[in-house]
Each structure stands twice: as structure tokens, then as C-alpha cells.
Design an enzyme around this catalytic site. Structure first.
Site, PDB file in Angstrom:
ATOM      1  CE  LYS A 134      -2.965   2.710   2.775  1.00 37.44           C
ATOM      2  NZ  LYS A 134      -2.922   2.835   4.291  1.00 37.44           N
ATOM      3  CG  ASP A 152      -7.726   4.210   2.205  1.00 36.08           C
ATOM      4  OD1 ASP A 152      -8.623   3.887   1.541  1.00 36.08           O
ATOM      5  OD2 ASP A 152      -7.959   5.293   2.669  1.00 36.08           O
TER       6      ASP A 152
END
Ligand code: SF4
Length: 233
Positions: A134, A152
Site C-alpha cells: 500500500k 485503504d
């Protein structure tokens, strides 16, 4: 009963492949200001900001980095101070011991392997201690064409509500989105979903009645007259 309602909702909005472009286009029109909320002036500051943003808000990170980036300008600076001093300087972002370990490990690696520069490729970014997919995705997308899609908590919730994925795991959600979303939208989509999630599709009380996606969303309560859930993907 619940199952047939979900099936009916999916039928009503149509297949996700047909909905994805209108979804992105409507979000682009609705949130033209949707960009990263973290403040940084160069690649190193970008990387540090994203690493510090785990488990806290962007506003909180910006508050801490305003002073941090005046003191720590190069990778060497993070290694030149005692561990406790760096811990203290980032304490307000939470998980400060773990984040300090990751920052120092990353800075050492940048100096050893990458000439003190932040690498551009996903493979190289993932070699940095504490940098997961991420973080790497956010860094890459801010510097040029995205190599993946950032997932997210907002991206996950909205992707599920919009019926773009049935997965729970962020890596699997990203895989679904990569297959579905045209590549030209990979940079913009996460920001759009994050801002839409903050402004309209709130976690507890989504504001379907004012949502520009309510006719494209199987979880919309406007059409169905019920409260949307997070698991109707
Ligand atoms: S219609 Fe409701 S559940 Fe669907 S995206 Fe909009 S706010 Fe979220």
C-alpha cells in the site's frame, strides 16, 4: 430474504463492467479537488509521510512533519540522532517505536543500495523495511503512472458497497480492481473513493440521498428503501 434483496439490488444496477466508467466519471465531476492530503516537498518526504500515516490521520501526520522535515532533510539525518530522539519527534503519529525502526531501517537501505534516493520501482520499494504494497503504491502513484491501485479503509468499504469486489483482504481487493478499472484511472480512483468516503459514503451513515452514485450502487438505500450494508458486494 436478505440474499434475494442483494441479488435484486445487483440486477437493478447492472454488471460492474458497465458501471465502472460512469462511476469514475461521476466521482471526477463531484470531487475535482481529490488529491493526496499529505504534505511533502520531495520524494523522501513523500515516503516518510506515507510511512507515518499508518493507523493515523493525514492531518495528524502533517502536523508532525511540518517540524520533522525542517530537522531531517536527508536519509543520514534520521540515522544521526539517538533512537529516542527520533521516537520523540514522531511520537504523535502513534506506533512510534515501530515507525522509528522502519524509518531508520529504510534510511539505511536507501543509503546502502539506492545512493540515498527513493527508488522508483515497486520491487525496489518493497525491499525497504516497513514498506508494504500500500505504501509503495501511494509513493509510485504520486510520482507518475500507478503500478497498482491503493486500497485503504475507504477504498475497501466503497469498493464493497459499490459491488466492485466481494473480497475482504486488501491485496485481493486490489487484484479485483486492477482487472476491472481502466488503467488511465488507477491514479485517480483511490483519491476519489477516499474523498467520497469522507464526504458522502460515510462508514456508519452513508448519505445515499445526496450521493451521485446512488443509481449505480447496489447498496443505495434511495432506490431500495433500506439501509446499505458494507457486505453487499
Ligand atoms: S449510494 Fe450510498 S452506499 Fe452507495 S456509494 Fe453512495 S453513499 Fe455509498
Amino acid at each position: 430474504m436478505a440474499r434475494s434483496y442483494v441479488a435484486e439490488a445487483r440486477r437493478r444496477v447492472g454488471p460492474k463492467r458497465q458501471r465502472i466508467r460512469p462511476i469514475v466519471e461521476r466521482l471526477l465531476a463531484e470531487h475535482p479537488d481529490a488529491t493526496i492530503a499529505l504534505r511533502f516537498r520531495n520524494d523522501l518526504e513523500l515516503l516518510v509521510s506515507v510511512m507515518l500515516s499508518a493507523q493515523t490521520t493525514d492531518v495528524n501526520v502533517n502536523r508532525v512533519t511540518e517540524r520533522l522535515f525542517e530537522k531531517y532533510r536527508r536519509p543520514e539525518d534520521y540515522l544521526a540522532v539517538p533512537v529516542e530522539e527520533l521516537e520523540n519527534d514522531i511520537r504523535a503519529t502513534g506506533f512510534f517505536r515501530q515507525k522509528t525502526r522502519s524509518l531508520r531501517g529504510t534510511m539505511a537501505k536507501l543509503l546502502e543500495e539506492f545512493g540515498g534516493e527513493v527508488p522508483a520501482r515497486m520491487d525496489d520499494l518493497l525491499k525497504l523495511p516497513g514498506v508494504a504494497r500500500k505504501t509503495a503504491n501511494v509513493v509510485i502513484a504520486e510520482r507518475g503512472p500507478a503500478e497498482g491501485i491503493v486500497v485503504d479503509t475507504h477504498v475497501r468499504r466503497l469498493s464493497q458497497r459499490l459491488g466492485l469486489t466481494r473480497q475482504e483482504d486488501p491485496v485481493k481487493i486490489e487484484r479485483d480492481l486492477i482487472k476491472l478499472v481502466p488503467r488511465e484511472y488507477w491514479n485517480a480512483l483511490p483519491h476519489l473513493l477516499i474523498w467520497h468516503g469522507r464526504r458522502v459514503c460515510l462508514a456508519r451513515r452513508p448519505r445515499c440521498e445526496v450521493c451521485v452514485l446512488n443509481h449505480l450502487c447496489p447498496a443505495s438505500r434511495v432506490e431500495a428503501g433500506t439501509v446499505p450494508s458494507q457486505t453487499t458486494a
